[in-house]
Write a protein that holds these residues in place. Sequence first.
Motif, PDB file in Angstrom:
ATOM      1  N   ILE A 184       0.821  -1.218   0.000  1.00 44.11           N
ATOM      2  CA  ILE A 184       0.000   0.000   0.000  1.00 44.11           C
ATOM      3  C   ILE A 184       0.858   1.272   0.000  1.00 44.11           C
ATOM      4  O   ILE A 184       0.334   2.375   0.034  1.00 44.11           O
ATOM      5  CB  ILE A 184      -0.993   0.026   1.194  1.00 44.11           C
ATOM      6  CG1 ILE A 184      -0.216  -0.161   2.506  1.00 44.11           C
ATOM      7  CG2 ILE A 184      -2.095  -0.997   1.034  1.00 44.11           C
ATOM      8  CD1 ILE A 184      -0.992   0.358   3.701  1.00 44.11           C
ATOM      9  N   ASN A 185       2.171   1.107  -0.026  1.00 47.76           N
ATOM     10  CA  ASN A 185       3.043   2.291  -0.004  1.00 47.76           C
ATOM     11  C   ASN A 185       3.007   3.027  -1.353  1.00 47.76           C
ATOM     12  O   ASN A 185       3.454   2.492  -2.375  1.00 47.76           O
ATOM     13  CB  ASN A 185       4.470   1.844   0.296  1.00 47.76           C
ATOM     14  CG  ASN A 185       5.392   3.045   0.533  1.00 47.76           C
ATOM     15  OD1 ASN A 185       5.014   4.177   0.236  1.00 47.76           O
ATOM     16  ND2 ASN A 185       6.574   2.784   1.070  1.00 47.76           N
ATOM     17  N   PRO A 186       2.466   4.255  -1.367  1.00 54.21           N
ATOM     18  CA  PRO A 186       2.353   4.974  -2.650  1.00 54.21           C
ATOM     19  C   PRO A 186       3.718   5.245  -3.282  1.00 54.21           C
ATOM     20  O   PRO A 186       3.813   5.463  -4.490  1.00 54.21           O
ATOM     21  CB  PRO A 186       1.671   6.291  -2.285  1.00 54.21           C
ATOM     22  CG  PRO A 186       1.204   6.160  -0.895  1.00 54.21           C
ATOM     23  CD  PRO A 186       1.963   5.052  -0.244  1.00 54.21           C
ATOM     24  N   TYR A 187       4.759   5.246  -2.467  1.00 55.57           N
ATOM     25  CA  TYR A 187       6.112   5.519  -2.986  1.00 55.57           C
ATOM     26  C   TYR A 187       6.431   4.592  -4.164  1.00 55.57           C
ATOM     27  O   TYR A 187       6.920   5.017  -5.202  1.00 55.57           O
ATOM     28  CB  TYR A 187       7.140   5.318  -1.872  1.00 55.57           C
ATOM     29  CG  TYR A 187       8.554   5.662  -2.307  1.00 55.57           C
ATOM     30  CD1 TYR A 187       9.079   6.923  -2.072  1.00 55.57           C
ATOM     31  CD2 TYR A 187       9.345   4.718  -2.970  1.00 55.57           C
ATOM     32  CE1 TYR A 187      10.357   7.249  -2.489  1.00 55.57           C
ATOM     33  CE2 TYR A 187      10.621   5.035  -3.404  1.00 55.57           C
ATOM     34  CZ  TYR A 187      11.128   6.295  -3.150  1.00 55.57           C
ATOM     35  OH  TYR A 187      12.380   6.621  -3.571  1.00 55.57           O
ATOM     36  N   ASN A 188       6.100   3.306  -3.979  1.00 54.96           N
ATOM     37  CA  ASN A 188       6.431   2.325  -5.018  1.00 54.96           C
ATOM     38  C   ASN A 188       5.719   2.622  -6.331  1.00 54.96           C
ATOM     39  O   ASN A 188       6.321   2.593  -7.408  1.00 54.96           O
ATOM     40  CB  ASN A 188       6.059   0.918  -4.546  1.00 54.96           C
ATOM     41  CG  ASN A 188       6.853   0.556  -3.307  1.00 54.96           C
ATOM     42  OD1 ASN A 188       7.969   1.064  -3.115  1.00 54.96           O
ATOM     43  ND2 ASN A 188       6.292  -0.282  -2.434  1.00 54.96           N
ATOM     44  N   TYR A 189       4.423   2.938  -6.232  1.00 57.35           N
ATOM     45  CA  TYR A 189       3.664   3.210  -7.465  1.00 57.35           C
ATOM     46  C   TYR A 189       4.155   4.500  -8.112  1.00 57.35           C
ATOM     47  O   TYR A 189       4.320   4.581  -9.327  1.00 57.35           O
ATOM     48  CB  TYR A 189       2.165   3.278  -7.147  1.00 57.35           C
ATOM     49  CG  TYR A 189       1.688   1.989  -6.521  1.00 57.35           C
ATOM     50  CD1 TYR A 189       1.544   0.851  -7.316  1.00 57.35           C
ATOM     51  CD2 TYR A 189       1.452   1.892  -5.151  1.00 57.35           C
ATOM     52  CE1 TYR A 189       1.158  -0.358  -6.744  1.00 57.35           C
ATOM     53  CE2 TYR A 189       1.058   0.695  -4.578  1.00 57.35           C
ATOM     54  CZ  TYR A 189       0.914  -0.429  -5.383  1.00 57.35           C
ATOM     55  OH  TYR A 189       0.548  -1.614  -4.828  1.00 57.35           O
ATOM     56  N   ALA A 190       4.375   5.502  -7.240  1.00 63.69           N
ATOM     57  CA  ALA A 190       4.835   6.795  -7.785  1.00 63.69           C
ATOM     58  C   ALA A 190       6.164   6.620  -8.502  1.00 63.69           C
ATOM     59  O   ALA A 190       6.407   7.218  -9.558  1.00 63.69           O
ATOM     60  CB  ALA A 190       4.969   7.812  -6.659  1.00 63.69           C
ATOM     61  N   SER A 191       7.055   5.767  -7.925  1.00 65.36           N
ATOM     62  CA  SER A 191       8.363   5.626  -8.575  1.00 65.36           C
ATOM     63  C   SER A 191       8.238   4.912  -9.924  1.00 65.36           C
ATOM     64  O   SER A 191       8.971   5.219 -10.866  1.00 65.36           O
ATOM     65  CB  SER A 191       9.362   4.906  -7.663  1.00 65.36           C
ATOM     66  OG  SER A 191       8.817   3.681  -7.242  1.00 65.36           O
ATOM     67  N   ILE A 192       7.255   4.000 -10.050  1.00 68.00           N
ATOM     68  CA  ILE A 192       7.052   3.350 -11.366  1.00 68.00           C
ATOM     69  C   ILE A 192       6.594   4.401 -12.380  1.00 68.00           C
ATOM     70  O   ILE A 192       7.110   4.496 -13.496  1.00 68.00           O
ATOM     71  CB  ILE A 192       6.006   2.206 -11.255  1.00 68.00           C
ATOM     72  CG1 ILE A 192       6.586   1.074 -10.395  1.00 68.00           C
ATOM     73  CG2 ILE A 192       5.635   1.680 -12.639  1.00 68.00           C
ATOM     74  CD1 ILE A 192       5.599  -0.022 -10.058  1.00 68.00           C
TER      75      ILE A 192
END
Length: 719
Positions: A184-192
């Motif tokens: 659920i960490n938005p960091y991962n999606y944002a980095s993609i």
Amino acid sequence: MVFEQCISISLIIVNLISIVICLYQYVKRPCKTFAFAVVFFLANFLSNYYWGIYLFVMDDYPNVSSFFAYFGWNFAFLVLPAMLHSLHHYGDVKFFSWISLIPIPINIIQLLLYIKYGGIFNNVWQVFFTTVASCMCLNSIVFYVKHRSTGVRLPYVSVIVLLYIFFEYAMWTSSCFSWRSEVINPYNYASIFDIICYFLLPFAIIKYYSIDGDNNSVEYVSKISGYLYTALVLVICFSGYFLAVWMRNTLSSSIDLLDEQSDPYKIIAVILFIIALFIVLFSVAVIFVVRVMQKSDESKRAVMEKTVAERASHAKSDFLANMSHEIRTPINAVLGMNEMILQDSLRFRDVSHLDESEAKSAFRDICRYSGDIDSAGKSLLSIINDILDFSKIEAGRMEVVNADYKLSQVLNDVYNIISFRALAKDLKFDIKIGKSVPDGLYGDSVRIRQVLINLLNNSVKYTKRGSVILSVNAYIRDVSEDNEIWDMIFSIEDTGIGIKQEDIDKLFDKFERVDLANNSSVEGTGLGLVIVKNLLDMMNGNVSVQSTYGQGSVFTVVLPQVVKSKELVGDFRAKSEQSIDSLKSKAEILYAPDAHILVVDDTHVNLTVVKGLLKNTGINIDTVDNGDDAIRMSEKNKYDIILMDSRMPVMDGTTAMNLIKSDEGNPNVNVPFICLTADAVDGARERYIADGFTDYLVKPMNSDALKSMLMRYLEKERV
Ligand code: ADP
């Protein structure tokens, strides 16, 4: 950590791809936006590379100062506004919308939130430049939305940059909080998404500029150099990785490792940074070299273009000066000779006191003067025709009109004109016909005659002694069901002054006259060969030159023509003399004392000329100088032919003719109307005939043309 490692390596790969694409595009089309994009991606690479490889090799973040850690990224943020500024959206430089300020408060909130993590300097720097960039992006997007109906192009780059900044912020903000699970960490999606923006940015710039087309087609570095650069960068990147692995292994087996304080692995980050720096400097050097090459190429091209333009402008001004000379010379002859005729006529007005020999000599002189006027007039006419033809070619209005024709007739016309000129210069002139040259052809005989006369005229003009020979040969080229196409080869050989090798390329340029030192006294416009080349191009033919300076030249024309009859040209002179002589002799002996014609022309000299040319024909000639009088005369008399000038003040020829034709009580309703006109442009004949004229005679006219025309339309019993 595995996920972060994958993200970091993907980021490095995409970063490299973007560098290569932008660099390649910049080389192809040196616009500032690509230059800024290259710098943007290189700066990012500086941080991404050492950070990502370190993370991959060490499974941990490098322990370095925040200045060192953020140096590349911060530099990239500085470049962003410059890159956006270089885009030149239509008019949005002056455009401002309050909506574009929306990022400011949002970014300030973000700054306050994140400041405790990344250090004040880094955060202020990053937020400041990303805020400026996002305001610029938003401004150009609003500008687009408001003005899209006027053809403003979609600001692809602004959209991608705005998304990129948004995902960067999302990463920073999400890293301020702790998340229960990585899923659920938005960091991962944002980095993609951040990586996707990286990838899309070069294409957004390409798309934005593709509307302008490739404005630089010169490839300064070949594809091979591009591959070499990419391969070299990859080798360095991989070497960095292997070096880091080797260093890690070496350092971990060393005894001092337990010294936690000094973090011995820091050196790996520094080495990786130096490798990335090397790649950056290498790429900057590539840009620099390419730019220098482009500049020198551009300046060479500019010098070349300037020289060509100067040559063309020189040729043009020489042409104008020469034209003035060429036109004044025959006019001078016409006026001068005419004045002498006037003087002699006055002097011998009273012939009663002259003895027979004095009278004969006086008339001989007058004959000679008028012969000179004739040749000066003809040379003036040929200059004017050249200029008219040339301007028709320049305006794209020159047309080819194909019809059946006899080659023997064309060759005979050419022979009659050229043999006379060659004889005047004591040159031998001959036409040699090959064995299998067919006579019945389909093509534009008028233009073919013009090409041959032009080339032969040149040969006569530029030959002082010796001979001018036209050889005609023909070879079959293509046979289809309905047609046989033959290549007609005309080669014009002279023993003249020849052309220097370096001048041969210039021959077919407009206004170019070559070797003026030797032939400045020869009259010419410098248009003849341009006209020849253009006419041949239009007829799918070509012309080539071989020449030895001082010895002579050979101009060879190859012209495909459809063969309509296999009858051979053979003795072309005998053949066409029969038909021409019969026509000519008929015209010469035209005598029709019962015929009655009306000539209408507002220029009195023209009326005198027509009357003079028909002096011995016995024809009754009425003359009037306007359309009104023509109508009045036509009501009173029945004419056999009416010759009508087309362009007259008050009432033009066409109107007068139509009024006569529409008046049923007029005895001349069905009479042939011949249009007299100086309108010699293509399609004029068709236009006049469509207007209702029976035929068309172009001025200046000679007695042969006039008499032949009358012969054609006079009833047999009148002649
Ligand atoms: P011009 O009206 O000057 O003859 P052209 O276009 O017909 O113009 O020819 C261009 C130049 O080519 C001439 O000025 C002349 O220097 C050269 N030239 C053309 N034909 C010949 C030839 N048969 N022999 C030598 N020079 C020629």
